[in-house]
Design an enzyme around this catalytic site. Structure first.
Site, PDB file in Angstrom:
ATOM      1  N   ARG A  73     -51.317 -14.450  -6.888  1.00 48.16           N
ATOM      2  CA  ARG A  73     -52.854 -15.478  -6.018  1.00 48.16           C
ATOM      3  C   ARG A  73     -52.334 -16.507  -6.164  1.00 48.16           C
ATOM      4  NH1 ARG A  73     -57.733 -12.890  -8.912  1.00 48.16           N
ATOM      5  NH2 ARG A  73     -57.020 -11.935  -9.957  1.00 48.16           N
ATOM      6  N   GLY A  84     -49.098  -2.438 -15.755  1.00 42.63           N
ATOM      7  CA  GLY A  84     -50.101  -2.294 -16.385  1.00 42.63           C
ATOM      8  C   GLY A  84     -49.761  -3.495 -17.698  1.00 42.63           C
ATOM      9  N   ASN A 112     -64.330  -8.511 -20.830  1.00 40.92           N
ATOM     10  CA  ASN A 112     -63.564  -8.533 -21.384  1.00 40.92           C
ATOM     11  C   ASN A 112     -62.944 -10.356 -21.054  1.00 40.92           C
ATOM     12  OD1 ASN A 112     -60.948  -7.680 -22.810  1.00 40.92           O
ATOM     13  ND2 ASN A 112     -60.303  -6.527 -21.475  1.00 40.92           N
ATOM     14  N   ASN A 124     -39.321 -68.822 -21.850  1.00 43.89           N
ATOM     15  CA  ASN A 124     -39.531 -69.346 -20.634  1.00 43.89           C
ATOM     16  C   ASN A 124     -38.827 -68.814 -19.159  1.00 43.89           C
ATOM     17  OD1 ASN A 124     -42.653 -70.073 -18.779  1.00 43.89           O
ATOM     18  ND2 ASN A 124     -40.706 -70.356 -17.640  1.00 43.89           N
ATOM     19  N   ASN A 133     -27.697 -56.836 -12.738  1.00 39.15           N
ATOM     20  CA  ASN A 133     -26.624 -56.670 -13.743  1.00 39.15           C
ATOM     21  C   ASN A 133     -26.168 -55.326 -13.474  1.00 39.15           C
ATOM     22  OD1 ASN A 133     -28.933 -55.051 -12.437  1.00 39.15           O
ATOM     23  ND2 ASN A 133     -29.364 -53.604 -14.458  1.00 39.15           N
TER      24      ASN A 133
HETATM   25  C1  UD1 Z   1     -57.306  -8.090 -17.276  1.00 41.60           C
HETATM   26  C2  UD1 Z   1     -58.256  -6.982 -17.917  1.00 41.60           C
HETATM   27  C3  UD1 Z   1     -59.888  -6.821 -17.754  1.00 41.60           C
HETATM   28  C4  UD1 Z   1     -59.495  -8.610 -18.379  1.00 41.60           C
HETATM   29  C5  UD1 Z   1     -58.912  -9.311 -17.477  1.00 41.60           C
HETATM   30  C6  UD1 Z   1     -59.016 -10.807 -17.779  1.00 41.60           C
HETATM   31  C7  UD1 Z   1     -56.774  -5.196 -17.723  1.00 41.60           C
HETATM   32  C8  UD1 Z   1     -56.602  -3.414 -17.321  1.00 41.60           C
HETATM   33  N1  UD1 Z   1     -57.863  -5.384 -17.316  1.00 41.60           N
HETATM   34  O1  UD1 Z   1     -57.440  -8.329 -15.399  1.00 41.60           O
HETATM   35  O2  UD1 Z   1     -60.557  -6.581 -18.283  1.00 41.60           O
HETATM   36  O3  UD1 Z   1     -61.483  -8.592 -17.902  1.00 41.60           O
HETATM   37  O4  UD1 Z   1     -57.632  -8.908 -17.959  1.00 41.60           O
HETATM   38  O5  UD1 Z   1     -58.068 -11.901 -17.638  1.00 41.60           O
HETATM   39  O6  UD1 Z   1     -55.743  -5.201 -18.691  1.00 41.60           O
HETATM   40  N2  UD1 Z   1     -49.855  -8.508 -17.436  1.00 41.60           N
HETATM   41  C9  UD1 Z   1     -48.325  -8.211 -17.777  1.00 41.60           C
HETATM   42  N3  UD1 Z   1     -47.476  -6.859 -17.024  1.00 41.60           N
HETATM   43  C10 UD1 Z   1     -48.032  -5.866 -16.007  1.00 41.60           C
HETATM   44  C11 UD1 Z   1     -49.392  -6.878 -16.118  1.00 41.60           C
HETATM   45  C12 UD1 Z   1     -50.142  -7.835 -16.561  1.00 41.60           C
HETATM   46  O7  UD1 Z   1     -47.339  -8.682 -18.882  1.00 41.60           O
HETATM   47  O8  UD1 Z   1     -47.677  -5.724 -15.796  1.00 41.60           O
HETATM   48  C13 UD1 Z   1     -50.251  -9.748 -18.062  1.00 41.60           C
HETATM   49  C14 UD1 Z   1     -50.107 -10.668 -17.069  1.00 41.60           C
HETATM   50  O9  UD1 Z   1     -49.391 -11.345 -16.698  1.00 41.60           O
HETATM   51  C15 UD1 Z   1     -51.473 -11.926 -17.256  1.00 41.60           C
HETATM   52  C16 UD1 Z   1     -52.303 -10.567 -18.430  1.00 41.60           C
HETATM   53  O10 UD1 Z   1     -51.295  -9.629 -18.261  1.00 41.60           O
HETATM   54  O11 UD1 Z   1     -50.965 -12.734 -17.934  1.00 41.60           O
HETATM   55  C17 UD1 Z   1     -53.452  -9.944 -17.419  1.00 41.60           C
HETATM   56  O12 UD1 Z   1     -53.065  -9.187 -16.235  1.00 41.60           O
HETATM   57  P1  UD1 Z   1     -53.351  -9.489 -14.898  1.00 41.60           P
HETATM   58  O13 UD1 Z   1     -52.903  -9.254 -14.465  1.00 41.60           O
HETATM   59  O14 UD1 Z   1     -53.948 -10.281 -14.348  1.00 41.60           O
HETATM   60  O15 UD1 Z   1     -54.684  -8.740 -16.033  1.00 41.60           O
HETATM   61  P2  UD1 Z   1     -55.951  -8.531 -14.921  1.00 41.60           P
HETATM   62  O16 UD1 Z   1     -56.977  -7.462 -13.725  1.00 41.60           O
HETATM   63  O17 UD1 Z   1     -57.336  -9.887 -14.543  1.00 41.60           O
END
Ligand code: UD1
Ligand code: CA
Length: 453
Positions: free
Chosen positions: A15, A78, A166, A374, A383
């Protein structure tokens, strides 16, 4: 107890609509990830692991962090999967703290509470949000204890009305966390390994889950798009402005100062509106910075006044100097006490003595200039000869008349005078007057041209 931190930073950040990895977008002049690493370092962890994936090479190259262990998450499956990738680095006896690379304003005190809660099981940072859209909701049992986290996509209408969410930040001992991580599955609407699933697994196996309230929603605001990035920037700036005011700085308007780096200030300083401070800036006591100024990587000693719309970079400015309005002070400028750099004067690699004045319209580059000189309006140190940069040396008490061209390399000894309008190409000795211009001649009986009919 050992403390090991895992920062999740592998996500793509779709996004953001950007080719820059999300955690390299900037708040307060620093990448998001740097903010998170700074607060993590404040906890003195035994290891600091950062899980990277999308744009990982760029992230590593940009973030200077010798203490970081980089962990590659080749496939993003995830948040749970991401944590598992780093668990091999974590000592079995350690407490693990999970942070998010895109939540930059998290405070040390909140993390300390979360770590403390991990001694009873799992500590998790939650917050009440008036608009919890898109976030995982905290489910609590009849006894008020946290029983699960449900992602918005997987939640019922009823669950979506819950305002407690969360933040993603949690802590647990390795002994508690590792077996839970091993049990999570992908039965959810996104087909991902959710870190959040460890909560229901813990609760159903009798492990205590303790919620720690964030101080305010701003502290745990995650960044997914440019609207959130801009909002976090404002929150960060508000916090920095408050810190400066608490330390005694007067701000004409705390909402109109932008700090993109570090500012340390003495007592009774005043900063007017629309000032931008970048890099590392230190100002002494009684310093005043006028409206619209940009000050970068500089030191301003006691009593310095920078008037409106001046740009100061890489400079060391002595006490009671006055700059501007509209001064351009470039890197390598060193001004001794009480020097004056006025409007439309540019300096670069210029070492200027005490009390010397260049009040208007001058360029002083690659120069050393003594005290109490001055420098007249329109003085230019030439330069650059097209190949090399050459130096100009001017002694104490020299008077350079208006509109003089000083062709470097050049030395003008102390007490010398340069007549207005001169082009000076060779050394001027002490106390001499140099006149480097055609003598004026007046033509008598001059008949001006007459207009044709
Ligand atoms: C996640 C939480 C959600 C919480 C929210 C807060 C989960 C399943 N959900 O959702 O409960 O309210 O954050 O912002 O955990 N990332 C990785 N590897 C991956 C996926 C994500 O490193 O495979 C990292 C992303 O870079 C980011 C963080 O984990 O820094 C969160 O990932 P994002 O996809 O933004 O999670 P949300 O769907 O927002
Ligand atoms: Ca997110």
């Amino acid at each position: 107890m050992r403390l090991e931190v895992i920062v999740l930073a592998a996500g793509e950040g779709t996004r953001m609509q950007s080719s820059i990895p999300k955690v390299l977008h900037v708040v307060g002049g620093r990448p998001l990830l740097e903010h998170v690493l700074n607060v993590a370092s404040d906890l003195s962890p035994d290891t600091l692991n950062v899980v990277i994936g999308h744009g990982g090479a760029e992230v590593k190259a940009r973030i200077e962090a010798p203490d970081v262990a980089w962990v590659d998450q080749a496939e993003r499956k995830g948040t749970g999967h991401a944590v598992i990738q780093a668990m091999d680095n974590v000592d079995p006896s350690a407490t693990v703290l999970v942070l998010y690379g895109d939540v930059p304003l998290i405070e040390k005190t909140t993390l300390e509470q979360c770590i403390a809660a991990a001694s009873d099981g799992i500590g998790i940072v939650t917050v009440e949000m008036s608009d919890p859209k898109g976030l995982g909701r905290i489910l609590r049992g009849a006894d008020g204890r946290i029983s699960a986290i449900i992602e918005e996509q997987d939640a019922t209408e009823q669950q979506r009305t819950i305002k407690e969410v969360n933040t993603g930040i949690l802590a647990a001992s390795n002994a508690t966390l590792a077996p839970l991580l091993a049990s999570i599955e992908t039965h959810n609407s996104q087909g991902e390994y959710y870190l959040t699933d460890v909560i229901s697994l813990a609760a159903s196996s009798g492990t205590q889950v303790t919620g720690v309230n964030a101080i305010c929603p701003e502290e745990v605001q995650g960044i997914n798009d440019h609207i959130q990035l801009a909002a976090v920037e404002r929150d960060f700036q508000r916090r920095e402005a408050e810190r400066l005011m608490v330390s005694g700085v007067t701000l004409a308007d705390p909402a109109r100062l932008d700090l993109r780096g570090t500012l340390t200030a003495g007592r009774d300083c005043f900063i007017d509106i629309n000032v931008v401070i970048e890099g590392t800036v230190a100002i002494g006591d009684n310093v005043s910075i006028g409206p619209g100024c940009v000050v970068t990587d500089s030191e301003l000693a006691d009593g310095v006044v920078v008037e409106a719309h001046s740009v100061v970079e890489g400079a060391i400015v002595g006490s009671r100097c006055r700059l501007g309005p509209f001064a351009r002070v470039r890197p390598g400028t060193e001004l001794a006490e009480g020097a004056r750099i006025g409007n439309f004067v540019e300096t670069k690699k210029a070492i200027i003595g005490a009390g010397t004045k260049a009040n208007h319209l001058a360029y002083l580059g690659d120069s050393t200039i003594g005290a109490e000189c001055n420098i007249g309006a329109g003085t230019v140190t030439c330069n650059y000869d097209g190949v090399d940069k050459n130096e100009t040396h001017i002694g104490d008490g020299v008077f350079v008349g208006t509109n003089s061209t000083l062709v470097a390399p050049l030395t003008i000894d102390e007490g010398a005078y340069v007549a207005a309008g001169s082009t000076i190409t060779s050394k001027v000795d002490s106390e001499d007057l140099a006149v480097g211009r055609a003598r004026q001649r007046n033509i008598q009986g001059w008949v001006p041209p007459t207009k044709r009919k």
